[in-house]
Design an enzyme around this catalytic site. Structure first.
Site, PDB file in Angstrom:
ATOM      1  N   SER A   1       0.794  -1.231   0.000  1.00 26.76           N
ATOM      2  CA  SER A   1       0.000   0.000   0.000  1.00 26.76           C
ATOM      3  C   SER A   1       0.824   1.277   0.000  1.00 26.76           C
ATOM      4  O   SER A   1       0.361   2.302  -0.466  1.00 26.76           O
ATOM      5  CB  SER A   1      -0.949   0.000   1.192  1.00 26.76           C
ATOM      6  OG  SER A   1      -0.208  -0.053   2.384  1.00 26.76           O
TER       7      SER A   1
ATOM      8  N   HIS B   1      -5.425  -4.613  -2.179  1.00 26.24           N
ATOM      9  CA  HIS B   1      -5.203  -3.428  -3.021  1.00 26.24           C
ATOM     10  C   HIS B   1      -5.159  -3.783  -4.504  1.00 26.24           C
ATOM     11  O   HIS B   1      -4.715  -2.963  -5.311  1.00 26.24           O
ATOM     12  CB  HIS B   1      -3.904  -2.721  -2.624  1.00 26.24           C
ATOM     13  CG  HIS B   1      -4.062  -1.768  -1.475  1.00 26.24           C
ATOM     14  ND1 HIS B   1      -4.711  -0.549  -1.609  1.00 26.24           N
ATOM     15  CD2 HIS B   1      -3.689  -1.849  -0.191  1.00 26.24           C
ATOM     16  CE1 HIS B   1      -4.699   0.073  -0.445  1.00 26.24           C
ATOM     17  NE2 HIS B   1      -4.098  -0.687   0.442  1.00 26.24           N
TER      18      HIS B   1
ATOM     19  N   LYS C   1     -12.466  -2.009  -0.804  1.00 28.15           N
ATOM     20  CA  LYS C   1     -11.652  -1.117  -1.656  1.00 28.15           C
ATOM     21  C   LYS C   1     -12.268  -1.075  -3.063  1.00 28.15           C
ATOM     22  O   LYS C   1     -13.337  -0.513  -3.219  1.00 28.15           O
ATOM     23  CB  LYS C   1     -10.194  -1.575  -1.616  1.00 28.15           C
ATOM     24  CG  LYS C   1      -9.593  -1.364  -0.219  1.00 28.15           C
ATOM     25  CD  LYS C   1      -8.098  -1.589  -0.149  1.00 28.15           C
ATOM     26  CE  LYS C   1      -7.560  -1.113   1.195  1.00 28.15           C
ATOM     27  NZ  LYS C   1      -7.208  -2.189   2.115  1.00 28.15           N
TER      28      LYS C   1
HETATM   29  C1  LIG Z   1      -7.227  -2.627   3.522  1.00 32.91           C
HETATM   30  C2  LIG Z   1      -6.483  -3.860   3.765  1.00 32.91           C
HETATM   31  C3  LIG Z   1      -6.940  -4.816   4.683  1.00 32.91           C
HETATM   32  C4  LIG Z   1      -8.140  -4.570   5.548  1.00 32.91           C
HETATM   33  O1  LIG Z   1      -9.314  -4.765   4.850  1.00 32.91           O
HETATM   34  P1  LIG Z   1     -10.713  -4.473   5.595  1.00 32.91           P
HETATM   35  O2  LIG Z   1     -11.687  -5.272   4.813  1.00 32.91           O
HETATM   36  O3  LIG Z   1     -10.925  -3.013   5.515  1.00 32.91           O
HETATM   37  O4  LIG Z   1     -10.563  -4.954   6.986  1.00 32.91           O
HETATM   38  C5  LIG Z   1      -6.244  -6.000   4.800  1.00 32.91           C
HETATM   39  N1  LIG Z   1      -5.120  -6.227   4.077  1.00 32.91           N
HETATM   40  C6  LIG Z   1      -4.640  -5.327   3.206  1.00 32.91           C
HETATM   41  C7  LIG Z   1      -3.411  -5.629   2.429  1.00 32.91           C
HETATM   42  C8  LIG Z   1      -5.300  -4.107   3.029  1.00 32.91           C
HETATM   43  O5  LIG Z   1      -4.814  -3.217   2.183  1.00 32.91           O
END
Ligand SMILES: *Cc1c(COP(=O)(O)O)cnc(C)c1O
Length: 397
Positions: free
Chosen positions: A185, A213, A244
């Site tokens: 990220s 992501h 996302k």
């Molecule tokens: C955003 C993210 C999460 C968390 O996801 P949620 O569904 O919001 O709990 C987990 N792992 C990665 C790599 C992320 O970028």
């Protein structure tokens, strides 16, 4: 009685403020999108470059309609965990559609990907086993690993030589599992899944990828980093989020080999002890998968837009971490510069967030921009223009 703990908390909060690490919520007065409004004075209208709304589906009319319809048909909530009386046809349907989309054998829903990662290691690994983790893995992977009894080894980010060393070091383990983000990220770079799978094969390890992501837009059909790297059949465990690119509401899943999913159904604690995904979210996510299976239009637009924005920013003289994802980090190195520039960009109507230590290493401060399929060409040009204005004023370019 808070007593002396109150003093301790107050002091901690002061330290957070003094170190400039305060996280302040900006209150939106609109749905999520490329253009949003906030309560903040003088910053009511903002062009948004900091959400994970990669495909612009967070406020999509078809998705909202499907979510509303699912709520009408299936109710507001289940008031139960899945295995007691919380599984509807809707949830089974979503699991099947996720397996189809991700090209895996089976899928298990969780309330969030954080929970998915929190519940995936403990049922699979015991004291005799070893998890080998990229040092830049997401916090939820790190926490999930902490919850299992396996030994832990970390390798420097993306360093395949060091990963191999960890694999040889752990030869005595019963099972070894390599865990990595698909897209990281902070830099927006992609895990070297082909090399990781080669090493896993050579050392008899299993591979877990968190594609939060990436799912929905990376790869020719948006199926994620396994598609991009041609490793779909070689990844044992895939975790991802619906929060996302896939509409941005909430929810997540573990997808992969059927034996693994079946054991998680029996033993994974966030699945066993936390409420079922709300029908509206399940229905909305189903619609997203339907849209993404019919056309690659959104991920194609995003790819073109991200490339366009990267090129414009490099041409303007900014240092961009090279890459091909929708995460475009503008490197400023100095912490104070990053904070100041983000403030100035906000004043120009561009919503961006500065990232500094401890989220990224010291001296590697940056403004992380995220491109969305919801951005028009004019939006991208407007952002570049603002970056150039602010960058020139502060002597960055
Ligand atoms: C955003 C993210 C999460 C968390 O996801 P949620 O569904 O919001 O709990 C987990 N792992 C990665 C790599 C992320 O970028």
């Amino acid at each position: 009685m808070l007593g002396k703990m109150q003093e301790h908390i107050t002091k901690t909060l002061q330290e957070i403020t003094e170190n400039g690490l305060n996280k302040n919520e900006r209150i939106l007065t609109t749905p999520q999108g490329a253009r949003i409004r906030t309560q903040a004075k003088g910053r009511q209208n903002l062009l948004n470059f900091c959400s994970n709304n990669y495909l612009g589906l967070a406020n999509n009319a078809q998705v909202i309609e499907a979510a509303a319809q699912a709520m009408q048909q299936w109710g507001y909530g289940l008031s139960s965990v899945r295995f007691i009386c919380g599984t509807q046809e809707l949830h089974k349907n979503l699991e099947q559609k996720l397996s189809d989309y991700l090209e895996t054998e089976d899928t298990l829903l969780y309330a969030a990907c954080f929970d998915a990662n929190g519940g995936v290691f403990e049922p699979l690994l015991g004291e005799e086993d070893t998890v080998i983790s990229d040092e830049l893995n997401h916090a939820s992977i790190i926490d999930g690993i902490r919850l299992c009894k396996a030994s832990r080894l970390r390798y420097p980010h993306g360093n395949m030589k060091e990963l191999e060393t960890r694999l040889s070091q752990s030869a005595a383990a019963r099972f070894r599992l390599i865990a990595t983000d698909g897209v990281f990220s902070m830099d927006g770079d992609i895990a070297k899944l082909e090399e990781i799978c080669d090493l896993a094969e050579r050392y008899d390890a299993i591979v877990m990828v968190d594609d939060s992501h990436a799912t929905g837009y990376i790869g020719e059909r948006g199926r994620g980093t396994p598609e991009l790297t041609g490793t779909t059949d070689r990844i044992d465990i895939l975790s991802t989020t619906f929060g996302k690119a896939l509409g941005g509401a909430s929810g997540g899943c573990i997808s992969g080999k059927k034996e693994i999913i079946e054991l998680l159904r029996q033993r994974s604690r966030p699945y066993l002890f936390s409420n079922t995904l709300a029908p509206a979210v399940a229905g909305g996510t189903l619609k997203v998968l339907e849209i993404l299976s019919e056309t690659t239009e959104l991920r194609d637009r995003l790819t073109v837009s991200a490339e366009y924005f990267r090129k414009k920013m490099v041409d303007a003289g900014f240092t961009i971490v090279p890459g091909s994802t929708a995460i475009v980090p503008v490197m400023l190195y100095d912490e104070k510069t990053a904070v100041k520039m983000a403030e100035q960009l906000l004043n120009e109507g561009i919503y961006v967030i500065p990232f500094s230590y401890p989220v990224v290493p010291r001296g590697k401060a940056r403004i992380r921009t995220q491109i969305s399929a919801a951005h028009t060409r004019e939006d991208l040009d407007e952002a570049v223009k603002a970056f150039v204005k602010v960058g020139k004023a502060s002597g960055q370019i």
